[in-house]
Scaffold this active site. Structure first.
Site, PDB file in Angstrom:
ATOM      1  N   HIS A  17      33.579  40.358  36.621  1.00  0.00           N
ATOM      2  CA  HIS A  17      34.060  39.849  37.904  1.00  0.00           C
ATOM      3  C   HIS A  17      35.055  38.707  37.726  1.00  0.00           C
ATOM      4  CE1 HIS A  17      33.854  39.112  42.221  1.00  0.00           C
ATOM      5  NE2 HIS A  17      33.695  37.832  41.964  1.00  0.00           N
ATOM      6  N   HIS A  53      33.231  41.650  48.394  1.00  0.00           N
ATOM      7  CA  HIS A  53      31.859  41.148  48.271  1.00  0.00           C
ATOM      8  C   HIS A  53      30.929  42.341  48.427  1.00  0.00           C
ATOM      9  CE1 HIS A  53      29.726  37.028  48.473  1.00  0.00           C
ATOM     10  NE2 HIS A  53      30.525  37.063  47.431  1.00  0.00           N
ATOM     11  N   ASN A  54      31.200  43.365  47.614  1.00  0.00           N
ATOM     12  CA  ASN A  54      30.540  44.654  47.783  1.00  0.00           C
ATOM     13  C   ASN A  54      29.060  44.626  47.425  1.00  0.00           C
ATOM     14  OD1 ASN A  54      33.142  45.460  48.324  1.00  0.00           O
ATOM     15  ND2 ASN A  54      33.481  46.396  46.333  1.00  0.00           N
ATOM     16  N   ARG A  98      38.062  29.762  51.655  1.00  0.00           N
ATOM     17  CA  ARG A  98      38.228  28.599  50.768  1.00  0.00           C
ATOM     18  C   ARG A  98      39.387  28.799  49.790  1.00  0.00           C
ATOM     19  NH1 ARG A  98      32.883  28.983  50.794  1.00  0.00           N
ATOM     20  NH2 ARG A  98      32.759  29.743  48.643  1.00  0.00           N
ATOM     21  N   ASP A  99      39.624  30.040  49.372  1.00  0.00           N
ATOM     22  CA  ASP A  99      40.803  30.312  48.532  1.00  0.00           C
ATOM     23  C   ASP A  99      42.085  29.927  49.264  1.00  0.00           C
ATOM     24  OD1 ASP A  99      39.575  31.260  46.247  1.00  0.00           O
ATOM     25  OD2 ASP A  99      39.602  33.351  46.878  1.00  0.00           O
ATOM     26  N   ASP A 122      38.404  25.762  44.759  1.00  0.00           N
ATOM     27  CA  ASP A 122      37.172  26.019  45.502  1.00  0.00           C
ATOM     28  C   ASP A 122      36.100  26.495  44.531  1.00  0.00           C
ATOM     29  OD1 ASP A 122      38.343  28.764  45.282  1.00  0.00           O
ATOM     30  OD2 ASP A 122      36.561  29.262  46.434  1.00  0.00           O
ATOM     31  N   SER A 141      26.230  28.309  45.139  1.00  0.00           N
ATOM     32  CA  SER A 141      26.057  27.754  46.484  1.00  0.00           C
ATOM     33  C   SER A 141      27.423  27.649  47.155  1.00  0.00           C
ATOM     34  CB  SER A 141      25.421  26.362  46.409  1.00  0.00           C
ATOM     35  OG  SER A 141      24.089  26.464  45.970  1.00  0.00           O
ATOM     36  N   GLN A 142      27.443  27.949  48.441  1.00  0.00           N
ATOM     37  CA  GLN A 142      28.710  28.050  49.170  1.00  0.00           C
ATOM     38  C   GLN A 142      29.200  26.694  49.678  1.00  0.00           C
ATOM     39  OE1 GLN A 142      30.386  31.403  49.812  1.00  0.00           O
ATOM     40  NE2 GLN A 142      29.265  31.232  47.899  1.00  0.00           N
ATOM     41  N   ASN A 186      42.146  41.498  43.747  1.00  0.00           N
ATOM     42  CA  ASN A 186      40.772  41.499  43.274  1.00  0.00           C
ATOM     43  C   ASN A 186      40.445  42.875  42.718  1.00  0.00           C
ATOM     44  OD1 ASN A 186      37.738  42.174  44.661  1.00  0.00           O
ATOM     45  ND2 ASN A 186      37.872  40.379  43.383  1.00  0.00           N
ATOM     46  N   SER A 201      37.036  45.230  41.860  1.00  0.00           N
ATOM     47  CA  SER A 201      35.581  45.385  41.952  1.00  0.00           C
ATOM     48  C   SER A 201      35.199  46.669  41.230  1.00  0.00           C
ATOM     49  CB  SER A 201      35.140  45.441  43.417  1.00  0.00           C
ATOM     50  OG  SER A 201      33.744  45.711  43.496  1.00  0.00           O
TER      51      SER A 201
END
EC number: 6.3.5.3
Length: 752
Positions: free
Chosen positions: A58, A107-108, A128-129, A281, A326-327, A551, A553
């Protein structure tokens, strides 16, 4: 991991034979041996944690990197590109001193395990990106794929995903202006939850992820660090699923959109006061990523004290703190004399902020815990020098047979009644039906700058109130086409997104992508991936739209069954004045309907073959990118000069799908005439690319035809906007009430 004594660098050097759980953390044996070689000793537990997450599929793109290089090598020259691949998000110049940043991510896996939180934190991460580039987020989009619409698990996953996206985006006050919802059995157990975001800034506001200037302070701010999402990047995003749902749940992060809203305002105020040297981020791999990325992109090293990290759970080990995802957390590099002001702003917005370290003039990333040094690495080896695999790939044995199973040979409707019945069945099928039940759960118009949103061809946002400057974004993908031919399938996704931006009157500028595939350890999947990337890179070069980022995945499969190769492409465009936009809906009776482009017998991968025959085979439609470019230029000119009042691209479902959608949205019918040289079936259901249907006021007919003729684009008059039915002369008449019932009742019937 051993906690007594603390596994410091000194301890690791003195105890070379200690066995560490590298396999449990997702590393291969040769990868672990490479870490030992880099360090000249065994890693500490904390170092192992960092390498394991940062070298995961990832984060490191280790299976895809060799192919992704083509996006740089084949990049078209573009004056608009300000920041490209390698940063948190790409940035393009849209004129008048404005820049727009945009990106699509996946975010699969988390969304299958925990649909609400998985989808919500997907939105939070992509937003956040955007903030990290210096921009104010202005909109989100969400291309989604689920299993069969009538499968019980779809009823579990989809409502949670939709609620997560809507809940998080609505709380942030961000309009959701686009995306797709596609159902296919191949996504059973592997939903694709791709999320995109757009941000706007002035050119001078662009910020980058780098830590430079020895003595500058490293500040962690936002939410406290907890145990959620530990190993998310290595555990969830880099593996296939094999009946392990509940045990994977701790690796799904938990989102708090109100905390994120405060983080946005706090960060933008710090930017406005020029307090920030570099910013990153905290997303996948958490602090491991933020510290190693910032340090390796800057000119020096970094020293961090983990004891200073604000914790939600005081029992966390240093390894867990480094791996936590953590977000709602960010990391800023700030000059010493500006730290107090930065902390004041955080305090004003009720955002927790702590100095956790400083930039050094060396080239090492050193991390301390309880006075002991637990990490001492070259940050580049963590962030950028991970393993790169040239995995074997081969065209699968079954590809020839799949392509030989020609959809053009399937039985066709023999009578007008059969044709009419198939039209009704098509427009009411889950993929072609209205998604209003889903999209009405999102706020499209918050902030007051939304010009177009679902179900328009692209979402459009006003950037400048005075001039009317705006941007449009469309996301598209078709896994069925890509399964038949991944090279062409990727180009068709690009072409459709490009066309969808152009039909609204905006000029396509740049591309972001989200490449969703099965296991890279399967040579057939790797071939699909390599072909799709090659197709997309070649296509972007031909259209003059550079890839700004994106991205990958992988491991989207359950057991042996991989999803269809699903490259999702986002195209961003610019329009000088949003008042000149062109909508999908028919506007006035009496306007003339024109079909732009050539219609051929192309049914491979089509909606008709799927809905009527449950068939997938043959070849996808041919793609002609020069023709797409020409079509785009004509649509943009016609929109700008007031020659057309509505426009809709032709893609899934062909002409009949496009006409029905425009008719239902405008509440006005259409009378169609089958052109010479075409039969009614091909006219209605063909999915030939490079086409659009437009409504032209009679006063503009001559000017419009002259323009198309001068530029050499085939244009055919096919009918008129009129009445309260869709009528195909000599074949059938379908009242709008019947079409609306078929089109709008399917999704609520399945999911409500």
């Amino acid at each position: 991991m051993s906690r007594t004594p603390l596994d410091t660098v000194e301890h690791a050097t003195a105890t070379p034979d200690v066995e560490l759980p590298w396999a449990e953390l997702g590393l291969k044996k040769d990868e672990y041996e490479r870490v030992v070689e880099i360090l000249g000793r065994r890693p500490t537990g904390a170092e192992l944690a960092m390498y394991s997450v940062m070298w995961s599929e990832h984060c490191s793109y280790k299976s895809s990197k060799v192919h992704l290089r083509q996006f740089g090598e084949k990049a078209p020259q573009s004056d608009a590109m300000l920041v490209g691949i390698g940063e948190n998000a790409g940035v393009v110049d849209v004129g008048q001193g404005y820049a727009v940043t945009f990106k699509v991510e996946s975010h699969n896996h988390p969304s299958y395990v925990e649909p609400y939180q998985g989808a919500a934190t997907g939105v939070g991460g992509i937003v956040r990106d955007i903030i990290a580039m210096g921009a104010r987020p202005v909109a989100v989009v969400d291309p989604l794929r689920f299993g069969a619409a009538d499968h019980p698990d779809t009823k579990r996953v989809l409502p949670g995903v939709v609620a997560g996206i809507g809940g998080y985006g609505n709380c942030l006050g961000l309009p959701n202006i686009g995306g797709e919802v596609v159902f296919d059995a191949c996504y059973q157990g592997n939903p694709l939850v791709n999320a995109g975001a757009i941000g706007v800034m002035r050119h001078e506001d662009i910020h980058l992820a780098k830590a430079s200037g020895a003595g500058n302070k490293v500040i962690l701010y936002g939410a406290r660090t907890g145990g959620d999402g530990i190993g998310g990047a290595s555990i969830l995003a880099s593996e296939t699923f094999d009946d392990a749902k509940p045990s994977k749940r701790p690796a799904v992060q938990v989102g708090d959109p109100f905390q994120e809203k405060l983080l946005i305002e706090c960060t933008l105020e710090a930017f406005a006061e020029k307090l920030v040297v570099g910013i990153q981020d905290l997303g996948a791999a958490g602090l491991s990523c933020a510290t190693s990325e910032l340090a390796s992109n800057g000119s020096g090293g970094m020293r961090v004290t983990l004891d200073d990290v604000p914790l939600r759970d005081s029992t966390l080990s240093p390894e867990e703190i480094l791996m936590s995802e953590s977000q709602e957390r960010m990391c800023a590099v700030v000059e010493p004399e500006k730290v107090d002001r930065f902390l004041e702003i955080c305090d004003k917005w009720d955002v927790i902020a702590t100095v956790i370290g400083e930039v050094t003039d060396g080239d090492r990333l050193e991390i301390f815990w309880h006075g002991g040094k637990i990490v001492d690495v070259d940050p580049r080896t963590v962030a950028h020098d991970g393993p790169v695999y040239e995995r074997p790939y081969a065209r699968p044995d079954w590809q020839d047979a799949l392509q030989a199973d020609d959809a053009n040979k399937l039985p066709r409707p023999g009578t007008s009644d059969e044709l009419k019945a198939q039209v009704l069945k098509l427009v009411g099928s889950p993929n072609q039906a209205s998604k209003q039940w889903i999209t009405q759960q999102y706020d499209h118009f918050v902030q007051g700058n939304t010009v177009l949103a679902q179900p328009e061809d692209s979402g459009m946002i006003r950037v400048d109130e005075e001039s009317g400057l705006g941007v449009a974004i469309a996301t598209d993908g078709n896994g069925r086409y890509a399964k038949l031919d991944p090279y062409t399938g990727a180009q068709l996704a690009l072409a459709e997104a490009y066309r969808n931006v152009a039909t609204t009157g905006a000029k396509p500028l740049a591309v972001s992508d989200c490449l969703n595939f099965g296991s890279p350890e399967d040579p057939a999947v790797m071939w699909q991936f390599a072909e799709a990337v090659r197709g997309l890179a070649d296509g972007c070069l031909q259209l003059g739209t550079p890839v700004t980022g994106g991205n990958v995945s992988l491991y989207n499969q359950t057991g042996e069954a991989a999803i269809h190769p699903t490259p999702v492409v986002a195209v961003l465009g610019v329009i000088d004045d949003v008042a000149r936009r062109t909508p999908v809906a028919f506007q006035e009776d009496g306007q003339l309907l024109y079909l732009l482009g050539d219609t051929r017998e192309e049914f491979g991968g089509s909606a008709w073959s799927q809905v009527i025959h449950d068939h997938l085979g043959g070849l996808p439609p041919k793609v002609d990118l020069e023709r797409e470019r020409l079509l785009g230029e004509i649509l943009i000119s016609a929109s700008r000069d007031g020659m057309i009042d509505s426009a809709h691209d032709l893609s899934d479902g062909g002409l009949v799908q496009a006409v029905v959608e425009s008719a239902l949205l405008g509440g006005k019918g259409a009378r169609l005439v089958v052109p010479d040289g075409l039969d009614a079936f091909t006219f209605l259901f063909s999915e030939s690319a490079g086409r659009a249907v437009v409504a032209v006021p009679r006063s503009e007919e001559v000017r419009f035809n002259d323009m198309c003729g001068a530029r050499g684009l085939p244009v055919t008059r096919i009918g008129v906007v009129d009445g309260d039915a869709v009528e195909v002369q000599g074949e059938f008449t379908l009242p709008l009430t019947d079409l609306r019932e078929a089109h709008e009742s399917t999704i609520p019937g399945l999911l409500a």
